[in-house]
Design an enzyme around this catalytic site. Sequence first.
Site, PDB file in Angstrom:
ATOM      1  N   HIS A  61      -4.324  -4.912  -9.320  1.00  0.00           N
ATOM      2  CA  HIS A  61      -5.216  -3.849  -8.851  1.00  0.00           C
ATOM      3  C   HIS A  61      -6.651  -4.358  -8.875  1.00  0.00           C
ATOM      4  CE1 HIS A  61      -6.610   0.204  -8.067  1.00  0.00           C
ATOM      5  NE2 HIS A  61      -7.494   0.046  -9.034  1.00  0.00           N
ATOM      6  N   ASN A 115       2.092  -5.689 -10.619  1.00  0.00           N
ATOM      7  CA  ASN A 115       1.128  -5.325  -9.583  1.00  0.00           C
ATOM      8  C   ASN A 115      -0.241  -5.851  -9.962  1.00  0.00           C
ATOM      9  OD1 ASN A 115       0.198  -3.923  -7.197  1.00  0.00           O
ATOM     10  ND2 ASN A 115      -0.733  -2.408  -8.559  1.00  0.00           N
ATOM     11  N   MET A 163       0.799  -1.217   0.000  1.00  0.00           N
ATOM     12  CA  MET A 163       0.000   0.000   0.000  1.00  0.00           C
ATOM     13  C   MET A 163       0.836   1.275   0.000  1.00  0.00           C
ATOM     14  SD  MET A 163      -2.888  -1.318  -0.325  1.00  0.00           S
ATOM     15  CE  MET A 163      -3.930   0.123  -0.151  1.00  0.00           C
ATOM     16  N   ARG A 164       1.926   1.256  -0.745  1.00  0.00           N
ATOM     17  CA  ARG A 164       2.737   2.457  -0.894  1.00  0.00           C
ATOM     18  C   ARG A 164       3.068   2.685  -2.358  1.00  0.00           C
ATOM     19  NH1 ARG A 164       3.893   4.862   3.566  1.00  0.00           N
ATOM     20  NH2 ARG A 164       3.720   3.703   5.532  1.00  0.00           N
ATOM     21  N   ILE A 165       3.077   3.955  -2.744  1.00  0.00           N
ATOM     22  CA  ILE A 165       3.457   4.307  -4.106  1.00  0.00           C
ATOM     23  C   ILE A 165       4.980   4.326  -4.175  1.00  0.00           C
ATOM     24  CG2 ILE A 165       3.387   6.092  -5.866  1.00  0.00           C
ATOM     25  CD1 ILE A 165       0.691   6.967  -4.673  1.00  0.00           C
ATOM     26  N   LEU A 166       5.525   3.604  -5.130  1.00  0.00           N
ATOM     27  CA  LEU A 166       6.972   3.539  -5.291  1.00  0.00           C
ATOM     28  C   LEU A 166       7.456   4.721  -6.141  1.00  0.00           C
ATOM     29  CD1 LEU A 166       7.227  -0.290  -5.953  1.00  0.00           C
ATOM     30  CD2 LEU A 166       7.921   0.914  -3.869  1.00  0.00           C
ATOM     31  N   ASP A 182      -1.093   3.348 -10.911  1.00  0.00           N
ATOM     32  CA  ASP A 182      -1.809   2.226 -11.521  1.00  0.00           C
ATOM     33  C   ASP A 182      -1.958   2.424 -13.036  1.00  0.00           C
ATOM     34  OD1 ASP A 182      -2.189   0.938  -9.031  1.00  0.00           O
ATOM     35  OD2 ASP A 182      -3.937   2.182  -8.613  1.00  0.00           O
ATOM     36  N   GLN A 233     -10.850 -13.865  -8.205  1.00  0.00           N
ATOM     37  CA  GLN A 233     -10.260 -13.752  -9.542  1.00  0.00           C
ATOM     38  C   GLN A 233      -8.795 -13.320  -9.470  1.00  0.00           C
ATOM     39  OE1 GLN A 233     -11.680 -14.773 -12.399  1.00  0.00           O
ATOM     40  NE2 GLN A 233     -13.306 -15.488 -11.031  1.00  0.00           N
ATOM     41  N   GLU A 234      -8.463 -12.468  -8.492  1.00  0.00           N
ATOM     42  CA  GLU A 234      -7.064 -12.081  -8.313  1.00  0.00           C
ATOM     43  C   GLU A 234      -6.188 -13.310  -8.119  1.00  0.00           C
ATOM     44  OE1 GLU A 234      -6.200  -8.977  -5.469  1.00  0.00           O
ATOM     45  OE2 GLU A 234      -8.219  -8.138  -5.687  1.00  0.00           O
TER      46      GLU A 234
END
Length: 203
Positions: free
Chosen positions: A111, A109, A92-95, A147, A175-176
């Site tokens: 989503h 990733n 849960m972090r933006i790289l 994303d 489904q993930e």
Amino acid sequence: MGKPVLGILASGRGTNLQSIMDAIAEGQFSAEIGLVITDNPKAKALERAQMAGIANICVERKKFAKREVFEQSLIAELRKHHVEHIVLAGFMRILSPVFIREYKNHILNIHPALLPSFPGAHAHRDVLAYGVKISGCTVHFVDEGMDSGPIIIQAAVPVMDDDTEDTLAARVLKQEHIIYPRAIALYLDGKLKIEGRRVFIKE
């Protein structure tokens, strides 16, 4: 030649981590999970890794004054465990661009929505608020946007009139667990070709 080494970054329950571990155990693809990193000391992903005998570590963001230093710590740990490919499993972090450039086209990733619709951290809430009839999940390469990387595969699920965020999330999560291992297998088998925004699957 050794197996590809994956680094899994997670923040929560680790159900996608579990689906990846199960896929490896079942022979869906050949790989080794070299390290599981979380930024949350209470993440169940740590327990799952420990139970499976996989190297794991918690690197808390709040212990670093700057994001750049935090990410350099992540990279150092990944290098220490010879990680070649990054799989984000509920991280849960933006790289930052610095991290992404370090592993360009080697970060995947998943989503919980059909990108490019409903990016960000509150996909299920946004889906229900907008009133769409179909949602789903997307596996994509990670680029420097939110994303916004090239899409590998997607799966759709219906949105029911009485859905809550939790019921929709549970349906999407099933489904993930199917498409993420499939996408990783295609990636590791060298069957994905990126051309601009499009990802082609080579048979």
